[in-house]
Every structure is written in C-alpha cells, then in structure tokens.
Design an enzyme around this catalytic site. Structure first.
Site, PDB file in Angstrom:
ATOM      1  N   TYR A  53       0.708  -1.269  -0.030  1.00  0.00           N
ATOM      2  CA  TYR A  53      -0.032  -0.006  -0.048  1.00  0.00           C
ATOM      3  C   TYR A  53       0.988   1.299   0.046  1.00  0.00           C
ATOM      4  O   TYR A  53       1.896   1.241   0.620  1.00  0.00           O
ATOM      5  CB  TYR A  53      -1.066   0.088   1.214  1.00  0.00           C
ATOM      6  CG  TYR A  53      -2.259  -1.072   1.240  1.00  0.00           C
ATOM      7  CD1 TYR A  53      -2.314  -1.754  -0.143  1.00  0.00           C
ATOM      8  CD2 TYR A  53      -2.711  -1.171   2.127  1.00  0.00           C
ATOM      9  CE1 TYR A  53      -3.513  -2.793  -0.101  1.00  0.00           C
ATOM     10  CE2 TYR A  53      -3.861  -2.203   2.220  1.00  0.00           C
ATOM     11  CZ  TYR A  53      -4.176  -2.871   0.923  1.00  0.00           C
ATOM     12  OH  TYR A  53      -5.294  -3.775   0.875  1.00  0.00           O
ATOM     13  N   PRO A 212     -16.645  -3.486   0.152  1.00  0.00           N
ATOM     14  CA  PRO A 212     -17.730  -3.603   0.707  1.00  0.00           C
ATOM     15  C   PRO A 212     -19.056  -2.904   0.157  1.00  0.00           C
ATOM     16  O   PRO A 212     -20.270  -3.383  -0.123  1.00  0.00           O
ATOM     17  CB  PRO A 212     -17.949  -3.230   2.272  1.00  0.00           C
ATOM     18  CG  PRO A 212     -16.846  -2.374   2.519  1.00  0.00           C
ATOM     19  CD  PRO A 212     -15.863  -2.850   1.392  1.00  0.00           C
ATOM     20  N   LEU A 213     -18.538  -1.808  -0.796  1.00  0.00           N
ATOM     21  CA  LEU A 213     -19.609  -0.973  -1.266  1.00  0.00           C
ATOM     22  C   LEU A 213     -19.359  -0.845  -2.784  1.00  0.00           C
ATOM     23  O   LEU A 213     -19.514   0.097  -3.653  1.00  0.00           O
ATOM     24  CB  LEU A 213     -19.417   0.541  -0.714  1.00  0.00           C
ATOM     25  CG  LEU A 213     -19.767   0.546   0.566  1.00  0.00           C
ATOM     26  CD1 LEU A 213     -19.491   2.066   1.159  1.00  0.00           C
ATOM     27  CD2 LEU A 213     -21.216   0.033   0.963  1.00  0.00           C
ATOM     28  N   GLY A 215     -16.577  -0.257  -4.667  1.00  0.00           N
ATOM     29  CA  GLY A 215     -15.983   0.905  -5.417  1.00  0.00           C
ATOM     30  C   GLY A 215     -16.883   2.302  -5.292  1.00  0.00           C
ATOM     31  O   GLY A 215     -16.541   2.890  -5.819  1.00  0.00           O
ATOM     32  N   GLY A 216     -17.635   2.056  -4.462  1.00  0.00           N
ATOM     33  CA  GLY A 216     -18.689   3.319  -4.231  1.00  0.00           C
ATOM     34  C   GLY A 216     -19.886   3.438  -4.986  1.00  0.00           C
ATOM     35  O   GLY A 216     -20.826   4.057  -4.710  1.00  0.00           O
ATOM     36  N   GLY A 220     -24.636   5.325  -2.728  1.00  0.00           N
ATOM     37  CA  GLY A 220     -25.054   6.626  -3.080  1.00  0.00           C
ATOM     38  C   GLY A 220     -24.911   7.137  -4.753  1.00  0.00           C
ATOM     39  O   GLY A 220     -24.736   8.358  -4.706  1.00  0.00           O
TER      40      GLY A 220
END
Length: 330
Positions: A53, A212-213, A215-216, A220
């Site tokens: 990273y 978990p989302l 990549g956005g 929303g």
C-alpha cells in the site's frame, strides 16, 4: 462499537475494520493520523494494511505512516489489532514477491521496521501462491510465531479449496492455521457465498470483506451524480459497472431512501447480517467519511428488507442462495 471474535480465535475485534489503503496516495499523513485517532475514539480497534500500500514499489508508504502514528505513543499500538499482508512485489529482484520462506522472513522484518512494532497481530497472505508448497509456508510462519513476531495468520483472495488445503496442511503440523479470510464481498459481488463462505464457516475463519460498497457504487452513486458530487464510480471499471447495473442501483437507492438510511450504511449493514462475516473494511479518505460509516454497525435490517435486497441483488446461483454444489446440482 460492538466487538466479536476473529473466527474461532479468542482475538476480539471491532465489527468495522479500518482500511488504510488510502493513507499516502489519497490522504495526507496528518489526516491519516487524525483518522486513526478518530477510529480509536469510536472504539474501532481493527486496522488493515499491506506492505504494497502506497503503491511505490519497495517503500511501504502506508505502513510507514502507521508506524509513525504508533511512535507517537498514547498506547496507540497496544489498543490496535494491526493486520497487514505480504505477497505483492516489493522489488525487482527474485524472492521479493510471493510466499517463499525467504520472502516471508524478509517481508515480515521489513513490515515490522516500517510500522515500528515488534509484532504483527494478523499477518495475511494477500493472494494464494500456487508455486510454493504449504509445508514451506507453514514452517516459515511457525518460526515467526515462535519468535513472537506474528500472533495470527490469515488469507486473502483464496478459493474455498485453497482454504481447505491450507487448513489441512496446518492440521498435519499441529498448527493453528488460518483464522481469517479477506475477500471481495458486497451486494453486487456475492460469489464467495458458493464455496469460500462455507469453507470459512467450516474451518472457523472470520471473513473480512473488502470493497464492501463495490468501489462506491453502493454508496449512493446515482444520487451523487445527480447532485454533481465527485465520486470514484464515475469512470473506469466502476463507471462501466454503474451503467451495467444502473436500474438495480436506482431501485436500491430508492429502497434506502424509503428506509431513511444512507445507501452506504445499508450496504455495510447487510454484510454484518451475513453469517461468518467478522468486519467489513471501511476505507475512509476523510474523518467525515469515517464518522458516516458508524451508523452501519448499529443498523438492524428486518427480514423484509433483507428479502428485498436479495431480490435486487440475487445470490450467484440458479437455486437461490445455496452453497456449492447445491447451487448447481441436486
């Protein structure tokens, strides 16, 4: 903040895991330190990183940022369950990549130096190494554990049969083996339900979902587009996925609006309702994003909402949410 054991181990970790991948490339060191302090204030004790990273080969930029934060004292190290990973390339010479015993030894020593600590709580294989035998891997890991440099070991991006291989090889050595598996898992990407989740449950591994989302996309994305806000989901792979799933995501955001909840929190909460999931990784770039994620840990979704989410994002099996082989056979 609620806590749970990491898999079958006795290690207690928060139900949300602070991902540090943005520290350095997206978030300044000062802001990264502030986010980690804020995480502790909220009771988040589980942080995830990796030696690659920072994306400057061989530098371990993110681990260095964490190390300088630990060095400021205030029991920051003692209050943190720090997880990091090895496998990715840290140099251009042989044995600076993968899971040979030599690279395991060198990579661990380097991560310890960068993070300014004398032990790693959870040391994870970032990917399976198909060219190194498990006897070699577990022998190298057992030496690290005997030396007190690593306490627990985990995997990432493993298939179900890789988990079985690893655990049976560890059992032959009377070694604890893996206590966790870190996989991509979200409403749009549910493939691990076929074999990885059942394997993890069988062997007592805690599952740590990354992305978990998606990549956005589940945070929303359409609403943000309409409001003109910046979003990672506008371009590249995420942008293509948004166009592919636009109708589904639109229906998802409407469902979240009806619930009066932010889509990101619903997506995280759904993961926390899945059996075997320990803690999804949240990767805030700002303190405000971190604060906004906390609602997910307390959000309870009733059976009707869970059923509606299954309708919108069906499990990857023609026979419903059944694991392999029932997913495709009698």
């Amino acid at each position: 903040m609620e806590y749970t054991h990491l898999g079958r181990s006795g290690l207690s970790v928060s139900r949300l895991c602070l991902g540090t991948m943005n520290f350095g490339p997206e978030t300044s060191e000062a802001d990264s330190h502030a986010i980690m302090d804020r995480a502790h204030e909220h009771g988040i004790n589980f942080f995830d990183s990796a030696n690659v990273y920072g994306w400057q080969k061989g530098e371990g930029v993110t681990e260095q940022i964490i190390g300088r934060w630990f060095a400021t004292g205030g029991q920051r190290r003692e209050r943190t369950v720090i997880a990091t990973k090895l496998y990715g390339s840290m140099g251009d010479w042989p044995n600076e990549t993968f899971l040979s015993a030599l690279n395991i030894r060198r990579a661990c020593e380097a991560s310890l130096r960068r993070m300014q600590t004398d032990y790693i709580d959870l040391y994870q294989m970032h990917h399976v190494d198909r060219s190194t035998p498990w006897d070699e891997i577990w022998e190298a890991f057992s030496v690290l554990r005997q030396q007190g440099k690593v306490i627990y070991f985990g995997s990432s991006n493993f298939a179900g049969w890789h988990i079985a291989q690893a655990q049976e090889a560890a059992r032959d050595r009377n070694f604890l083996g893996l206590v966790s598996e870190q996989s991509i898992y979200n409403l749009l990407t549910r493939w691990i339900e076929l074999e990885v989740l059942p394997a993890a449950r069988h062997y007592g591994l805690g599952v740590i979902p990354w992305s978990p989302l998606h990549g956005g996309l589940l945070a929303g994305a359409l609403r943000k587009h309409r409001e003109g806000e910046g979003s990672r989901s506008k371009s590249g792979r995420s942008g293509q996925a948004l166009e592919q799933h636009r109708d589904t995501i639109d229906a998802y955001e409407k469902l979240c609006a009806d619930l009066g909840e932010d889509p990101a929190n619903v997506g995280l909460a759904w993961l926390l309702h899945q059996e075997g999931v320990t803690a999804p990784i949240i990767g805030p770039r700002t303190g405000a994003q971190l604060d906004g994620s906390l609602r997910a840990a307390e959000l309870k979704l009733d059976d009707d909402v869970l059923a509606k989410l299954d309708e919108l994002f069906p499990a990857p099996a023609p026979n419903g949410s059944k694991p392999a082989p029932e997913a495709y056979a009698w």
